[in-house]
Every structure is written in C-alpha cells, then in structure tokens.
Motif scaffolding. Structure first.
Motif, short mmCIF file in Angstrom:
data_model
loop_
_atom_site.label_atom_id
_atom_site.label_comp_id
_atom_site.label_asym_id
_atom_site.label_seq_id
_atom_site.Cartn_x
_atom_site.Cartn_y
_atom_site.Cartn_z
N PRO A 97 0.80 -1.24 0.00
CA PRO A 97 0.00 0.00 0.00
C PRO A 97 0.82 1.27 0.00
O PRO A 97 0.26 2.36 -0.09
CB PRO A 97 -0.77 -0.13 1.31
CG PRO A 97 0.22 -0.78 2.24
CD PRO A 97 0.98 -1.75 1.39
N TYR A 118 0.83 6.17 2.96
CA TYR A 118 -0.44 5.53 2.65
C TYR A 118 -1.49 6.02 3.63
O TYR A 118 -1.18 6.55 4.70
CB TYR A 118 -0.32 4.01 2.64
CG TYR A 118 -0.33 3.32 3.99
CD1 TYR A 118 -1.49 2.72 4.47
CD2 TYR A 118 0.83 3.22 4.76
CE1 TYR A 118 -1.51 2.07 5.70
CE2 TYR A 118 0.83 2.57 5.98
CZ TYR A 118 -0.34 1.99 6.44
OH TYR A 118 -0.35 1.36 7.65
N TYR A 119 -2.74 5.88 3.21
CA TYR A 119 -3.87 6.39 3.98
C TYR A 119 -4.62 5.24 4.61
O TYR A 119 -5.06 4.31 3.93
CB TYR A 119 -4.80 7.17 3.05
CG TYR A 119 -5.90 7.91 3.75
CD1 TYR A 119 -5.65 9.11 4.41
CD2 TYR A 119 -7.21 7.42 3.74
CE1 TYR A 119 -6.66 9.81 5.04
CE2 TYR A 119 -8.23 8.11 4.37
CZ TYR A 119 -7.95 9.31 5.02
OH TYR A 119 -8.97 9.99 5.65
N THR A 120 -4.74 5.24 5.93
CA THR A 120 -5.44 4.18 6.62
C THR A 120 -6.03 4.71 7.92
O THR A 120 -5.45 5.60 8.55
CB THR A 120 -4.49 3.00 6.93
OG1 THR A 120 -5.22 1.95 7.56
CG2 THR A 120 -3.35 3.43 7.83
N ASN A 121 -7.18 4.21 8.28
CA ASN A 121 -7.85 4.60 9.53
C ASN A 121 -8.00 6.11 9.67
O ASN A 121 -7.83 6.69 10.75
CB ASN A 121 -7.09 4.04 10.74
CG ASN A 121 -7.07 2.52 10.76
OD1 ASN A 121 -8.04 1.88 10.35
ND2 ASN A 121 -5.96 1.96 11.21
N TRP A 124 -2.95 9.84 7.27
CA TRP A 124 -1.79 9.53 6.44
C TRP A 124 -0.63 9.08 7.33
O TRP A 124 -0.43 9.59 8.43
CB TRP A 124 -1.35 10.76 5.64
CG TRP A 124 -2.30 11.13 4.55
CD1 TRP A 124 -3.25 12.11 4.59
CD2 TRP A 124 -2.40 10.54 3.27
NE1 TRP A 124 -3.93 12.15 3.41
CE2 TRP A 124 -3.43 11.20 2.57
CE3 TRP A 124 -1.70 9.50 2.62
CZ2 TRP A 124 -3.79 10.88 1.27
CZ3 TRP A 124 -2.06 9.18 1.32
CH2 TRP A 124 -3.09 9.85 0.66
#
Length: 279
Positions: A97, A118-121, A124
C-alpha cells in the motif's frame, strides 16, 4: 541575520503551468514540473524535452550523478530516463500500500531516497526508504529513535546536506531532519515554533544552510544545519507570488525559485542584508 535575494534572471518556462519542482542538470539546464508536465528547459525557457504521465505530486523527479532523470510516474512506478532522453527503464515497481510521493538521488552515495505514504484509519502515514543503485532496499526511516513516534506523515520533497543529513519537507510535520543512519536530528515547524509553517520546496546551499519555501508566509526561509532560524526572505516581486519549487546551484551559488501561480522561475543570488557585492 538578514539575507536578501538579488535577481539575476527571470525565466518563463514553456510547457508548464506552474513550477512546483526544480531539478538541476547543469548550471543552464533544469527539469521543471507542474502536476502533469515535466519539462527539460534552459535559462532561456526553451522546451528541450517534454514528459507527461508523471505523478501528480511535488518532488517527483531527481537527477543522478550520471545525469539520468529519475521520476515517479502516474502509476507510482519509479523510472529512469537516459541522458539522451531516449531510453526509459523502470527501476522500482510500485507495491501497495505504500505510495511513492517524492524522490531524491544522493550525490554522495548514489542511493535513491524515496518518500512514501499511505492512507489508513482516517490518517496519512509516511516513511522514507533508501534504495541502492540496483533498486534494493537498504534502509527504512520511519520512527523517531528517541520517542518511537512516527517521523513523517506526508513527505513531499527530499534533499541532503554535505554531510549526508536527510532533510524532508512534510506537509503535516514541517521540516524533518535525520542523519544518514536515520537518527532524528531535529524538526522545524516555523519561526517562532508552531507559527503555521506550510513547507514546500527545499534545498541546501554550499554551507549546508537549509532553504525552504513556506506557503504560509510566501517566503523562502533559511536555517542553519542545526535547525536554527537565520532569515525569512520575502519573494513578492518579479512575478513570483507563492514560491514553491526550489533548487540551489553550488557551482555558481545561485538560487532557482519557481512560482506556484504561473510558469515563472527566477534565478537569484543570495546576499547578506548589508552586502552589495554578493559575498
């Protein structure tokens, strides 16, 4: 300390709408990009070569010691273009990712430094990866060695100073500096601290001063190698309103400043506030 910029030349670059990033090939040739186009140009502003399909970010290209262009494309692969602009090779394939955001070729080691995120929850997360000349990962810099917290969130530009310190312009974390081994040296968030720094293009000069564009004050700020603020240089003249791309020519001691709002690049000599001679 007070510094000022003395304009040497103003260049209108054919083929770009903005000058978001500048990579110097020689004293009279540079690669300049906006969000779509990557142009090889000279000090007359001529379009010598034109690439499209680049990553729609900021510090997406660099030049290695052989003069080859290295750039991130719109598929997040990292490619190399030969000095004659004829042979393109993919040297690092994108692997999810982690998305490459910016790239820098170290003149001292030949290594390739790549800022990724990456972008999650809902947030960044960023890191810096060092590759050797064959594209193998040899180092990952992600956490503060003292606190264990993440160093980066959204890295956009990378440079080095003469002793190998790695200097990153990060939209969310300001300017983050580590030594070559990855140990956190300092972070800079404006002068005074927390004053709303919005860092853009970044480079170092022959004395390892750090120069960075700040979109908040629309200025170029100068720091010493330890992160101490030296000067804020306003640039609201010569069609540059919103300095963004930045590159320093060690050979001629000139600073190239690109505008975010148009296709103008100005070439300056940096002098102290009392000097008329440009020492």
């Amino acid at each position: 300390m007070m510094y000022r910029l003395v304009l040497q030349k103003s260049v209108t670059v054919t083929g770009v709408y903005q000058c978001c990033h500048i990579t110097r090939v020689s004293s009279d040739r540079v690669w300049i990009s906006d969000y779509i186009n990557l142009i090889l140009t000279n000090t007359a502003g001529d379009k010598l070569h034109h690439l499209t399909g680049i990553g729609s970010y900021y510090g997406v290209h660099t030049v290695n010691s052989d003069g080859d262009l290295i750039y991130i494309d719109s598929d997040y692969n990292i490619n190399k273009l030969s000095t004659d602009n004829k042979v393109k090779t993919t040297i690092i394939k994108y692997t999810a990712p982690w998305r490459p955001q910016c790239v820098y070729s170290s003149p001292s080691t030949g290594d390739l430094l790549v800022g990724m995120c990456y972008y999650t929850n809902g947030k960044w997360t960023g890191k810096l990866v060092r590759y050797n000349s064959t594209g193998e990962i040899i180092q990952t810099i992600q956490y503060n060695n003292n606190t264990g917290q993440g160093l980066y969130r959204y890295p956009t530009y990378i440079t080095e100073n003469r002793i190998g310190d790695v200097i990153v312009s990060d939209w969310s974390r300001g300017v983050v500096v580590t030594d070559r081994g990855g140990s956190h040296h300092f972070s800079y968030r404006g002068h005074p601290s927390g004053s709303g720094l919005i860092p853009r293009g970044i480079c170092t000069d022959a004395l390892s001063h750090i120069l960075l564009c700040d979109d908040n004050t629309r200025s170029v700020q100068m720091l010493d190698r330890e992160g101490n603020f030296l000067s804020l240089i306003k640039i609201l003249l010569h069609r540059i309103d919103g300095p963004w791309g930045l590159s320093y020519d060690d050979n001629k001691h000139l600073l190239w400043v690109g505008s975010y709002h148009n296709n103008t690049v100005n070439i300056y000599r940096v002098v102290d506030g009392d000097s008329q001679t440009g020492k």
